[in-house]
Design an enzyme around this catalytic site. Structure first.
Site, PDB file in Angstrom:
ATOM      1  N   ASN A  50       0.177  -8.847   1.910  1.00 59.04           N
ATOM      2  CA  ASN A  50       1.351  -9.464   2.528  1.00 59.04           C
ATOM      3  C   ASN A  50       2.328 -10.034   1.506  1.00 59.04           C
ATOM      4  O   ASN A  50       2.947 -11.069   1.720  1.00 59.04           O
ATOM      5  CB  ASN A  50       0.934 -10.534   3.543  1.00 59.04           C
ATOM      6  CG  ASN A  50       2.064 -11.021   4.438  1.00 59.04           C
ATOM      7  OD1 ASN A  50       2.101 -12.195   4.803  1.00 59.04           O
ATOM      8  ND2 ASN A  50       2.993 -10.169   4.800  1.00 59.04           N
ATOM      9  N   CYS A  65       4.207  -7.405  -0.572  1.00 62.16           N
ATOM     10  CA  CYS A  65       5.097  -6.300  -0.953  1.00 62.16           C
ATOM     11  C   CYS A  65       5.630  -5.552   0.263  1.00 62.16           C
ATOM     12  O   CYS A  65       6.776  -5.736   0.673  1.00 62.16           O
ATOM     13  CB  CYS A  65       4.386  -5.320  -1.891  1.00 62.16           C
ATOM     14  SG  CYS A  65       3.883  -5.993  -3.481  1.00 62.16           S
ATOM     15  N   ARG A  66       4.780  -4.722   0.846  1.00 64.67           N
ATOM     16  CA  ARG A  66       5.251  -3.803   1.886  1.00 64.67           C
ATOM     17  C   ARG A  66       5.555  -4.478   3.212  1.00 64.67           C
ATOM     18  O   ARG A  66       6.615  -4.240   3.806  1.00 64.67           O
ATOM     19  CB  ARG A  66       4.215  -2.687   2.092  1.00 64.67           C
ATOM     20  CG  ARG A  66       4.026  -1.830   0.854  1.00 64.67           C
ATOM     21  CD  ARG A  66       2.878  -0.873   0.982  1.00 64.67           C
ATOM     22  NE  ARG A  66       1.608  -1.591   0.964  1.00 64.67           N
ATOM     23  CZ  ARG A  66       0.437  -1.047   1.244  1.00 64.67           C
ATOM     24  NH1 ARG A  66       0.368   0.228   1.595  1.00 64.67           N
ATOM     25  NH2 ARG A  66      -0.671  -1.758   1.182  1.00 64.67           N
ATOM     26  N   SER A  67       4.645  -5.286   3.730  1.00 65.97           N
ATOM     27  CA  SER A  67       4.882  -5.871   5.060  1.00 65.97           C
ATOM     28  C   SER A  67       6.015  -6.893   5.067  1.00 65.97           C
ATOM     29  O   SER A  67       6.804  -6.912   6.016  1.00 65.97           O
ATOM     30  CB  SER A  67       3.594  -6.435   5.670  1.00 65.97           C
ATOM     31  OG  SER A  67       2.964  -7.359   4.832  1.00 65.97           O
ATOM     32  N   CYS A  85       0.127  -5.208   5.717  1.00 69.81           N
ATOM     33  CA  CYS A  85      -0.317  -4.475   4.532  1.00 69.81           C
ATOM     34  C   CYS A  85      -1.532  -5.202   3.970  1.00 69.81           C
ATOM     35  O   CYS A  85      -2.133  -6.032   4.652  1.00 69.81           O
ATOM     36  CB  CYS A  85       0.804  -4.301   3.507  1.00 69.81           C
ATOM     37  SG  CYS A  85       1.364  -5.817   2.691  1.00 69.81           S
TER      38      CYS A  85
END
Length: 150
Positions: free
Chosen positions: A12, A14-16, A9
């Protein structure tokens, strides 16, 4: 055979890292051998743990992100991993620009593996929606692991 996957993301945090944590637990439960990591296309948060909101939402569903630390995508990742999964089209395009010549590692969107009609995992950093991120990542993780197990 172990499949090596990198989740990417923007920062690095939140999402990933959420994707890494979800797939790690689901793969362990299903007995699917994977090596996982996550990275950001930007370097603003290198060395930091995941966002507390992501960690809290993940923990509420039984996922542990606490050991992860942010890092930036590097050229070596295109040889070290079998598959690189971006959270959105912007990061997918950045990954393709960063791709070293002569590397053929597939770079795809994580939600290519989901049943969802969405194609991108939205960035919850400013707008919130960490629960939606987890819903989408869990959906994609199931599809991803089904494909790897084949």
């Amino acid at each position: 055979m172990t499949t090596r996957i990198l989740f990417v993301c923007l920062g690095n945090i939140c999402r990933s890292p959420t994707a890494q944590g979800v797939v790690a637990r689901m793969a362990a439960e299903a007995g699917v051998p994977v090596e996982l990591d996550s990275a950001g296309t930007g370097g603003w948060h290198v060395g930091e743990p995941p966002d507390a909101r992501a960690t809290g939402e993940a923990a509420a569903r039984g996922y542990d992100l606490s050991a992860q630390r942010a890092r930036q995508v590097r050229a070596a990742d295109f040889k070290a991993f079998d598959l690189i999964l971006a959270m959105d089209r912007s990061n997918l395009a950045t990954l393709e620009r960063l791709r070293p010549p002569g590397t053929a590692t597939p770079v795809r969107l994580l939600l290519d593996y989901a049943d969802s009609s969405r194609d991108e995992v939205p960035d919850p950093y400013y707008e919130g929606g960490f629960d939606l991120v987890l819903d989408l990542v869990e959906d994609a993780a199931r599809g991803l692991l089904r494909e790897i197990a084949r």
